[in-house]
Design an enzyme around this catalytic site. Structure first.
Site: not given
Length: 150
Positions: A52, A54
């Protein structure tokens, strides 16, 4: 540079992800006014369910700072983090999270779950939301609209 500039950098990453066929989510880790890590969704390209935006940005920041503890850092991300990403942010000991759009389907910062700042956890961070939220939301909506019509 300020919060708006850093969120714009995260949106730039999200656009790059969309161009690569990934869900358009982008992130930037900032320390002392400088971006020390950038990330965009890479799940499909890396064949990695943990890639992801992040996580990619946190990994880049940790490598740049040579420390997995990212104290003094802020994560800017275009969509409210999921439970996995929120957990990673806690372990990284981020000072602050700024996210653009809420995620009513998988958000773990209050929309569906509340992983960050849970009273039983030993680390809490400042959380702010809404900066460029309309732009981030429209980028996601247009991406999925286009996918459905293809």
């Amino acid at each position: 540079m300020g919060d708006l500039d850093f969120m714009q950098a995260a949106l730039d990453e999200a656009r790059l992800a969309a161009e690569a066929g990934e869900v358009p989510i982008g992130a930037a880790v900032v320390r002392e006014g400088e971006i020390v890590g950038r990330g965009q969704n890479r799940v499909l390209r890396d064949v990695d369910p943990t890639a992801h935006a992040e996580i990619v940005a946190l990994r880049a920041a940790a490598a740049a700072l040579e420390n997995y503890r990212l104290q003094g850092c802020t994560l800017f991300v275009t969509l409210e983090p999921c439970a996995m990403c929120a957990g990673a942010m806690i372990h990284a000991r981020l000072d602050r999270l700024v996210f653009a759009a809420a995620d009513p389907k998988a958000g773990a910062v209050g929309s569906v779950l509340t992983v960050l700042n849970h009273p039983q956890l030993n680390h809490h961070m400042v959380v702010e939301q809404g900066i460029l939220g309309d732009e981030a939301g429209e980028l996601l909506r247009s991406f999925f609209r286009e996918r459905r019509s293809s």
